[in-house]
Write a protein that holds these residues in place. Sequence first.
Motif, PDB file in Angstrom:
ATOM      1  N   THR A  26       0.849  -1.196   0.000  1.00  0.00           N
ATOM      2  CA  THR A  26       0.000   0.000   0.000  1.00  0.00           C
ATOM      3  C   THR A  26       0.882   1.243   0.000  1.00  0.00           C
ATOM      4  OG1 THR A  26      -0.151  -0.109   2.415  1.00  0.00           O
ATOM      5  CG2 THR A  26      -1.942  -1.135   1.153  1.00  0.00           C
ATOM      6  N   PRO A  27       1.663   1.459  -1.075  1.00  0.00           N
ATOM      7  CA  PRO A  27       2.589   2.587  -1.095  1.00  0.00           C
ATOM      8  C   PRO A  27       1.854   3.923  -1.196  1.00  0.00           C
ATOM      9  CG  PRO A  27       2.545   1.533  -3.238  1.00  0.00           C
ATOM     10  CD  PRO A  27       1.703   0.696  -2.322  1.00  0.00           C
ATOM     11  N   VAL A  28       2.467   4.943  -0.584  1.00  0.00           N
ATOM     12  CA  VAL A  28       1.962   6.310  -0.648  1.00  0.00           C
ATOM     13  C   VAL A  28       3.024   7.145  -1.349  1.00  0.00           C
ATOM     14  CG1 VAL A  28       1.244   8.312   0.698  1.00  0.00           C
ATOM     15  CG2 VAL A  28       0.687   6.007   1.495  1.00  0.00           C
ATOM     16  N   LEU A  29       2.646   7.837  -2.400  1.00  0.00           N
ATOM     17  CA  LEU A  29       3.577   8.714  -3.112  1.00  0.00           C
ATOM     18  C   LEU A  29       3.852   9.934  -2.242  1.00  0.00           C
ATOM     19  CD1 LEU A  29       5.129   9.391  -5.726  1.00  0.00           C
ATOM     20  CD2 LEU A  29       3.055  10.515  -6.527  1.00  0.00           C
ATOM     21  N   VAL A  30       5.111  10.127  -1.831  1.00  0.00           N
ATOM     22  CA  VAL A  30       5.443  11.251  -0.958  1.00  0.00           C
ATOM     23  C   VAL A  30       6.300  12.303  -1.644  1.00  0.00           C
ATOM     24  CG1 VAL A  30       5.182   9.957   1.199  1.00  0.00           C
ATOM     25  CG2 VAL A  30       7.401   9.988   0.048  1.00  0.00           C
ATOM     26  N   HIS A  31       6.884  11.981  -2.791  1.00  0.00           N
ATOM     27  CA  HIS A  31       7.712  12.963  -3.494  1.00  0.00           C
ATOM     28  C   HIS A  31       7.906  12.524  -4.941  1.00  0.00           C
ATOM     29  CE1 HIS A  31      10.634  16.183  -3.874  1.00  0.00           C
ATOM     30  NE2 HIS A  31      11.476  15.334  -4.412  1.00  0.00           N
ATOM     31  N   GLU A  32       7.913  13.491  -5.832  1.00  0.00           N
ATOM     32  CA  GLU A  32       8.260  13.249  -7.236  1.00  0.00           C
ATOM     33  C   GLU A  32       9.554  13.986  -7.514  1.00  0.00           C
ATOM     34  OE1 GLU A  32       4.862  14.793  -9.276  1.00  0.00           O
ATOM     35  OE2 GLU A  32       3.888  12.838  -9.325  1.00  0.00           O
ATOM     36  N   HIS A  33      10.601  13.243  -7.824  1.00  0.00           N
ATOM     37  CA  HIS A  33      11.899  13.852  -8.112  1.00  0.00           C
ATOM     38  C   HIS A  33      12.006  14.024  -9.624  1.00  0.00           C
ATOM     39  CE1 HIS A  33      16.108  14.841  -7.557  1.00  0.00           C
ATOM     40  NE2 HIS A  33      16.360  14.064  -8.593  1.00  0.00           N
ATOM     41  N   HIS A  34      12.120  15.261 -10.065  1.00  0.00           N
ATOM     42  CA  HIS A  34      12.209  15.553 -11.485  1.00  0.00           C
ATOM     43  C   HIS A  34      13.675  15.630 -11.892  1.00  0.00           C
ATOM     44  CE1 HIS A  34       7.937  16.361 -11.679  1.00  0.00           C
ATOM     45  NE2 HIS A  34       8.064  17.062 -10.557  1.00  0.00           N
ATOM     46  N   GLY A  35      14.005  14.928 -12.957  1.00  0.00           N
ATOM     47  CA  GLY A  35      15.372  14.931 -13.453  1.00  0.00           C
ATOM     48  C   GLY A  35      15.571  16.005 -14.506  1.00  0.00           C
ATOM     49  N   PHE A  41      11.994  10.212 -10.842  1.00  0.00           N
ATOM     50  CA  PHE A  41      11.510   9.010 -10.174  1.00  0.00           C
ATOM     51  C   PHE A  41      10.594   9.416  -9.030  1.00  0.00           C
ATOM     52  CE2 PHE A  41      15.530  10.151  -8.249  1.00  0.00           C
ATOM     53  CZ  PHE A  41      15.282  10.065  -6.891  1.00  0.00           C
ATOM     54  N   ASN A  42       9.811   8.488  -8.585  1.00  0.00           N
ATOM     55  CA  ASN A  42       8.880   8.709  -7.484  1.00  0.00           C
ATOM     56  C   ASN A  42       9.449   8.120  -6.202  1.00  0.00           C
ATOM     57  OD1 ASN A  42       7.015   9.882  -9.221  1.00  0.00           O
ATOM     58  ND2 ASN A  42       6.033   7.939  -9.642  1.00  0.00           N
ATOM     59  N   VAL A  43       9.155   8.768  -5.085  1.00  0.00           N
ATOM     60  CA  VAL A  43       9.570   8.295  -3.768  1.00  0.00           C
ATOM     61  C   VAL A  43       8.308   7.867  -3.035  1.00  0.00           C
ATOM     62  CG1 VAL A  43      10.704   8.914  -1.603  1.00  0.00           C
ATOM     63  CG2 VAL A  43      11.534   9.873  -3.764  1.00  0.00           C
ATOM     64  N   TYR A  44       8.334   6.651  -2.512  1.00  0.00           N
ATOM     65  CA  TYR A  44       7.171   6.087  -1.838  1.00  0.00           C
ATOM     66  C   TYR A  44       7.469   5.846  -0.365  1.00  0.00           C
ATOM     67  CZ  TYR A  44       5.337   5.180  -6.489  1.00  0.00           C
ATOM     68  OH  TYR A  44       4.884   5.319  -7.780  1.00  0.00           O
ATOM     69  N   ALA A  45       6.414   5.835   0.431  1.00  0.00           N
ATOM     70  CA  ALA A  45       6.503   5.494   1.848  1.00  0.00           C
ATOM     71  C   ALA A  45       5.376   4.527   2.175  1.00  0.00           C
ATOM     72  CB  ALA A  45       6.401   6.738   2.713  1.00  0.00           C
ATOM     73  N   CYS A  46       5.530   3.813   3.279  1.00  0.00           N
ATOM     74  CA  CYS A  46       4.444   2.945   3.732  1.00  0.00           C
ATOM     75  C   CYS A  46       3.403   3.809   4.455  1.00  0.00           C
ATOM     76  CB  CYS A  46       4.986   1.847   4.650  1.00  0.00           C
ATOM     77  SG  CYS A  46       5.697   2.430   6.200  1.00  0.00           S
ATOM     78  N   GLN A  47       2.273   3.226   4.764  1.00  0.00           N
ATOM     79  CA  GLN A  47       1.188   3.957   5.420  1.00  0.00           C
ATOM     80  C   GLN A  47       1.636   4.526   6.775  1.00  0.00           C
ATOM     81  OE1 GLN A  47      -2.094   4.451   4.335  1.00  0.00           O
ATOM     82  NE2 GLN A  47      -1.615   3.538   2.372  1.00  0.00           N
ATOM     83  N   ASP A  48       2.475   3.811   7.501  1.00  0.00           N
ATOM     84  CA  ASP A  48       2.925   4.269   8.821  1.00  0.00           C
ATOM     85  C   ASP A  48       3.909   5.427   8.736  1.00  0.00           C
ATOM     86  OD1 ASP A  48       1.367   2.346  10.095  1.00  0.00           O
ATOM     87  OD2 ASP A  48       2.999   0.878  10.110  1.00  0.00           O
ATOM     88  N   CYS A  49       4.767   5.432   7.719  1.00  0.00           N
ATOM     89  CA  CYS A  49       5.806   6.459   7.605  1.00  0.00           C
ATOM     90  C   CYS A  49       5.364   7.692   6.817  1.00  0.00           C
ATOM     91  CB  CYS A  49       7.050   5.867   6.948  1.00  0.00           C
ATOM     92  SG  CYS A  49       7.886   4.617   7.946  1.00  0.00           S
TER      93      CYS A  49
END
Length: 64
Positions: A26-35, A41-49
């Motif tokens: 159940t990943p949550v998108l927390v950041h989109e890093h633009h090159g 690339f996308n940065v994901y976190a778990c529901q708890d973090c």
Amino acid sequence: MTSTDHHAPRRPPIRMCARCQRLTQTPVLVHEHHGATGPGFNVYACQDCAPHYPPPADDLDVLR
């Protein structure tokens, strides 16, 4: 679509949490890093973090 159409079952999304490094279904998108010179690339976190990350910034805020 007919009853003879068969599709492979979809795999659930599995990503690694950027904070705790655990795999999550159940990943949550927390950041989109633009090159600048290539794909980002996308940065994901778990529901708890996910609550430990700031809300995503609007790229257009820099222009205001």
